[in-house]
Design a protein around this motif. Structure first.
Motif, PDB file in Angstrom:
ATOM      1  N   LYS A  88      46.724  45.169  44.362  1.00 27.08           N
ATOM      2  CA  LYS A  88      46.115  44.310  43.344  1.00 27.08           C
ATOM      3  C   LYS A  88      46.727  42.909  43.331  1.00 27.08           C
ATOM      4  N   THR A  89      48.036  42.829  43.351  1.00 26.51           N
ATOM      5  CA  THR A  89      48.678  41.511  43.357  1.00 26.51           C
ATOM      6  C   THR A  89      48.495  40.836  44.709  1.00 26.51           C
ATOM      7  N   THR A  90      48.462  41.606  45.776  1.00 20.81           N
ATOM      8  CA  THR A  90      48.266  41.030  47.116  1.00 20.81           C
ATOM      9  C   THR A  90      46.912  40.346  47.221  1.00 20.81           C
ATOM     10  N   ILE A  91      45.856  40.992  46.747  1.00 24.10           N
ATOM     11  CA  ILE A  91      44.535  40.364  46.812  1.00 24.10           C
ATOM     12  C   ILE A  91      44.475  39.151  45.882  1.00 24.10           C
TER      13      ILE A  91
ATOM     14  N   ILE B 245      43.160  35.186  46.338  1.00 26.47           N
ATOM     15  CA  ILE B 245      42.274  34.495  45.393  1.00 26.47           C
ATOM     16  C   ILE B 245      42.932  33.185  44.966  1.00 26.47           C
ATOM     17  N   GLY B 246      44.213  33.244  44.630  1.00 25.78           N
ATOM     18  CA  GLY B 246      44.946  32.042  44.234  1.00 25.78           C
ATOM     19  C   GLY B 246      44.979  30.991  45.322  1.00 25.78           C
ATOM     20  N   MET B 247      45.193  31.407  46.553  1.00 30.41           N
ATOM     21  CA  MET B 247      45.207  30.446  47.670  1.00 30.41           C
ATOM     22  C   MET B 247      43.870  29.717  47.762  1.00 30.41           C
TER      23      MET B 247
ATOM     24  N   ALA C  41      25.302  38.343  42.705  1.00 32.75           N
ATOM     25  CA  ALA C  41      25.072  37.309  43.726  1.00 32.75           C
ATOM     26  C   ALA C  41      26.365  36.995  44.483  1.00 32.75           C
ATOM     27  N   LEU C  42      27.475  37.006  43.776  1.00 31.57           N
ATOM     28  CA  LEU C  42      28.770  36.770  44.421  1.00 31.57           C
ATOM     29  C   LEU C  42      29.092  37.910  45.386  1.00 31.57           C
ATOM     30  N   GLU C  43      28.864  39.135  44.944  1.00 18.81           N
ATOM     31  CA  GLU C  43      29.067  40.307  45.827  1.00 18.81           C
ATOM     32  C   GLU C  43      28.243  40.163  47.101  1.00 18.81           C
ATOM     33  N   GLU C  44      26.980  39.789  46.954  1.00 18.43           N
ATOM     34  CA  GLU C  44      26.096  39.667  48.105  1.00 18.43           C
ATOM     35  C   GLU C  44      26.511  38.526  49.026  1.00 18.43           C
ATOM     36  N   ALA C  45      27.157  37.520  48.492  1.00 17.66           N
ATOM     37  CA  ALA C  45      27.590  36.371  49.305  1.00 17.66           C
ATOM     38  C   ALA C  45      28.808  36.685  50.178  1.00 17.66           C
ATOM     39  N   LEU C  46      29.505  37.770  49.892  1.00 19.65           N
ATOM     40  CA  LEU C  46      30.687  38.126  50.682  1.00 19.65           C
ATOM     41  C   LEU C  46      30.322  38.598  52.072  1.00 19.65           C
TER      42      LEU C  46
ATOM     43  N   GLY D 113      40.966  38.410  49.764  1.00 23.12           N
ATOM     44  CA  GLY D 113      41.134  37.684  48.510  1.00 23.12           C
ATOM     45  C   GLY D 113      40.706  36.228  48.628  1.00 23.12           C
ATOM     46  N   LYS D 114      41.025  35.593  49.746  1.00 23.76           N
ATOM     47  CA  LYS D 114      40.610  34.200  49.966  1.00 23.76           C
ATOM     48  C   LYS D 114      39.089  34.076  49.990  1.00 23.76           C
ATOM     49  N   LYS D 115      38.425  35.018  50.650  1.00 27.35           N
ATOM     50  CA  LYS D 115      36.953  34.983  50.709  1.00 27.35           C
ATOM     51  C   LYS D 115      36.364  35.120  49.307  1.00 27.35           C
ATOM     52  N   ILE D 116      36.936  36.014  48.523  1.00 24.48           N
ATOM     53  CA  ILE D 116      36.464  36.196  47.143  1.00 24.48           C
ATOM     54  C   ILE D 116      36.751  34.934  46.329  1.00 24.48           C
TER      55      ILE D 116
END
Length: 147
Positions: A39-42, A46-48, A142-147, A16-19
Motif C-alpha cells: 500500500k505505501t509502495t504504490i 502516486i506521489g512521484m 473512466a480513470l480505470e479504463e484509461a490505465l 502507482g506512477k501510472k495511476i
C-alpha cells in the motif's frame, strides 16, 4: 477491473506512477490489502507522479501525512486505528481538499467514505510479487479504463 502483476517494489511504484498521472485535486484512492501488501509502495509511485519530492513513508502512527507536490498535494492516510464516527478526526477535510487523498485501511470508516472513488486492491503473491487490481467506482470508472 484492471489487473496488474508486479515482481518488485520498483514495478509496484511504476503502477502507482501510472495511476498518479491520471489523478487530480479532489480525487480519492482507497487502498485495500493486508500488512506488507504494498500500500505505501504504490503510494510512493502516486506521489512521484504528483511531483512529490520528499520520501513517502507509512502514516501508521500519525494517521495522516501531507506532501507538497508540483501538480497538487498528496494526503496519505492510514485509518487502521480509527473506529468510524467515534473519533475527532475530520476525514472530509482531506477527501474534499485541494489534493489527492490516498487512504489505507479505508473501510474502518466506511460510513463516511465518498460514494465515488478509485479502489486499489493489493495482494502479496510472493516475497516481492504482487497482484494489483484497480476498480473505478462512479466517475473513477473512466480513470480505470484509461490505465
Amino acid at each position: 477491473m484492471k489487473s496488474f502483476k508486479t515482481n518488485s517494489a520498483l514495478e509496484t511504484i511504476e503502477i502507482g506512477k501510472k495511476i498518479g498521472a491520471l489523478l487530480n485535486s479532489g480525487d480519492v484512492c482507497l487502498l485495500v490489502g493486508d500488512l506488507s501488501a504494498g500500500k505505501t509502495t504504490i503510494t510512493k509511485g502516486i506521489g512521484m507522479a504528483l511531483g512529490v519530492k520528499k520520501v513517502i513513508n507509512s502514516p501508521t502512527f500519525t494517521i495522516v501525512k501531507g506532501y507538497k507536490g508540483d501538480k497538487c498535494p498528496l494526503y496519505h492516510l492510514d485509518l487502521y486505528r480509527l473506529d468510524g464516527v467515534n473519533n475527532d478526526f475530520d476525514l472530509e477535510e482531506y477527501m474534499e481538499g485541494d489534493g489527492v487523498c490516498v487512504i489505507e485501511w479505508p473501510f474502518q470508516v466506511s460510513e463516511i467514505l465518498p460514494k465515488e472513488y478509485l479502489k486499489i486492491n493489493l495482494t502479496r503473491t510472493g516475497e516481492e510479487s504482487r497482484t494489483i487490481e484497480v476498480l473505478g467506482i462512479g466517475r473513477y470508472k473512466a480513470l480505470e479504463e484509461a490505465l
